[in-house]
Design a protein around this motif. Sequence first.
Motif, PDB file in Angstrom:
ATOM      1  N   THR A  26      38.372  43.600  44.838  1.00 54.49           N
ATOM      2  CA  THR A  26      39.797  43.095  44.726  1.00 54.49           C
ATOM      3  C   THR A  26      40.552  43.150  45.895  1.00 54.49           C
ATOM      4  O   THR A  26      40.521  44.442  46.638  1.00 54.49           O
ATOM      5  N   ASP A  57      44.713  32.363  36.746  1.00 54.60           N
ATOM      6  CA  ASP A  57      45.875  32.998  36.379  1.00 54.60           C
ATOM      7  C   ASP A  57      47.136  32.775  37.195  1.00 54.60           C
ATOM      8  O   ASP A  57      47.722  33.822  37.685  1.00 54.60           O
ATOM      9  N   VAL A  64      45.362  33.990  41.428  1.00 53.09           N
ATOM     10  CA  VAL A  64      44.173  34.699  41.891  1.00 53.09           C
ATOM     11  C   VAL A  64      43.219  33.803  42.493  1.00 53.09           C
ATOM     12  O   VAL A  64      42.679  32.572  41.998  1.00 53.09           O
ATOM     13  N   HIS A 119      37.833  39.080  44.279  1.00 55.02           N
ATOM     14  CA  HIS A 119      39.255  38.538  43.634  1.00 55.02           C
ATOM     15  C   HIS A 119      40.344  38.677  44.496  1.00 55.02           C
ATOM     16  O   HIS A 119      40.584  39.980  44.901  1.00 55.02           O
ATOM     17  N   GLU A 121      44.272  38.649  44.958  1.00 57.32           N
ATOM     18  CA  GLU A 121      45.395  38.388  43.961  1.00 57.32           C
ATOM     19  C   GLU A 121      46.494  38.332  45.011  1.00 57.32           C
ATOM     20  O   GLU A 121      46.961  39.022  45.903  1.00 57.32           O
ATOM     21  N   ARG A 293      42.891  38.539  36.902  1.00 55.10           N
ATOM     22  CA  ARG A 293      43.452  39.653  37.615  1.00 55.10           C
ATOM     23  C   ARG A 293      42.993  41.001  37.410  1.00 55.10           C
ATOM     24  O   ARG A 293      42.269  41.142  36.364  1.00 55.10           O
TER      25      ARG A 293
END
Length: 562
Positions: A26, A57, A64, A119, A121, A293
């Motif tokens: 992440t 999302d 994301v 990922h 965010e 997320r």
Amino acid sequence: MPDGRTALNRRTFLVTTGLAAGAAGTATVLSPPAAQAAPQSRSLGADPFTLGVASGDPDHDGVVLWTRLALRPLAEDGLGGMPSRIVPVRWEVAEDERFRRVVRRGAVSARPESAHSVHVELNGLEAGRDYWYRFRVERYISPVGRTRTAPARHSYGPALAMAFVSCSQFEHGYFTSYRRLAEEDPDLVLHLGDYQYEYTKNTYTIPGGNVRDHDGPETETLAGYRQRHAQYKSDVDLQAAHAAAPWLVVWDDHEIDNNWADEIHEKPEIPQPRFLERRAAAFRAYYENMPLRRTSVPRGIDMQLFRRVQWGKLATFHMLDTRQYRDDQGCGDGYRDCPAAVDPARTITGDEQEAWLLDGFRESRARWDVLGQQVFFAQRDNNAGPLKVTSMDAWDGYVASRERITRGWLDAGVRNPVVLTGDVHAHWASDLKADYDDPTSRTVGSELVATSISTGGDGKDSNPADHAFLKINPHLRFYNNQRGYVMTRITPTEMKADFKVVPYVQRPGAPVHTKATFVIEDRVPGVQQTYLRPLDQARTATTSISPEDLGRRTVLDETVRP
């Protein structure tokens, strides 16, 4: 059976090589200029962006971004032929497709323990607008994806073009409907489950034989699930749909095991002592391969997938998980006249998710409250006689759950409740009733059901008036057994749903057309048909169903995997 209604973190089982320690891969969001990636000692030597890009999302100021690096997507170890080392990945977000106005840049590490998935965010973006994004590794640049942020919290924003889909069986057909969906430039896509299937080749077959094969054995291990996700993500039509818009994803059963229920596998009479390990592996691979997320990072055999996404004042999307917390299906599953179906203690959501959903109804100020979920919500009685024969795998098998949820939105004064559904491999439109056994009872909501992308093969065109279920259940308003998706246009005054179909999937390149259109008007529960394309008699013959057939205790024209 362990109680599926207790706290979500009740379990102590953890996989030792999992994501339990956190969301590996992440990103930490960095402001321009770009963070400097660490020097690389060895070149990858080939393009690692074979699985495409995705976003998901969205909220009013962020989204994301996702990708996963793979040099050889079908590698048996599930690691995509990547080296066992951290690979620096740079990313960019721009206001234009040519990246002349880049607004954010950053870097993230793709780690081998997360199958080199990342990922990112993002936050701090403008509300209600399109953005374009891409990734870079060494000299390789990913495909460009388009995403969109939700409108500002107190704004309706423009009309929302939302598509929803389900059930893409790689072996049964080509993913042409994903391509056609991408060509419609949606603002948002909901995938309601059965994104992939677990079977080894020649296990789940269609008449005439499957058109392509799964690689690898039935998915039971982390390597197997990773490989299967990679095979699906390698499909260029699916990649196009992911790159076209942000997605909201939830699973159904085949992402893990057909008809699983909480900690119970498909056939509990046959011991499967490693099922919980299988479940943990499936959850981990699902997170690695979806634009979710960090709140959805799995913890062993638990994964927080139910969540709410606000689209300004226009819509609240309540994304449900009707697998992880349900009681096991009653009476051995299938279509049954089953006393367990009406047991008030049984649940399809679990107590915590049910309370969360009812709280969401009470707090919502949206014009539309949309439930994105997996299995048929309205009653579907399969017997014209006195017995009620319904599916134990759907909400019909959990009647008390359905009544509590329905009563919840009525008590909360939800303005426009709409249930979106997948699973059954056919298009349906339904009125939701206060009492399904009384056709004159109050209509209290609407349900729209998307057919499969490919599961079941080509399917066939059909005359809704001839379908037995519609004759037995007058609140069921539409049926079609072709493949496709549903494209909606949501405004403050109405939700319009176009039921899109393709004539074939067992060869590529099919055109798409609208089979039927239904409208749900603001403050008018129930679906109203505005368009029905006549059946093409030259292409498909329709057989009328005789009155005698109505009493059969079999599922007619259904293609759901038993």
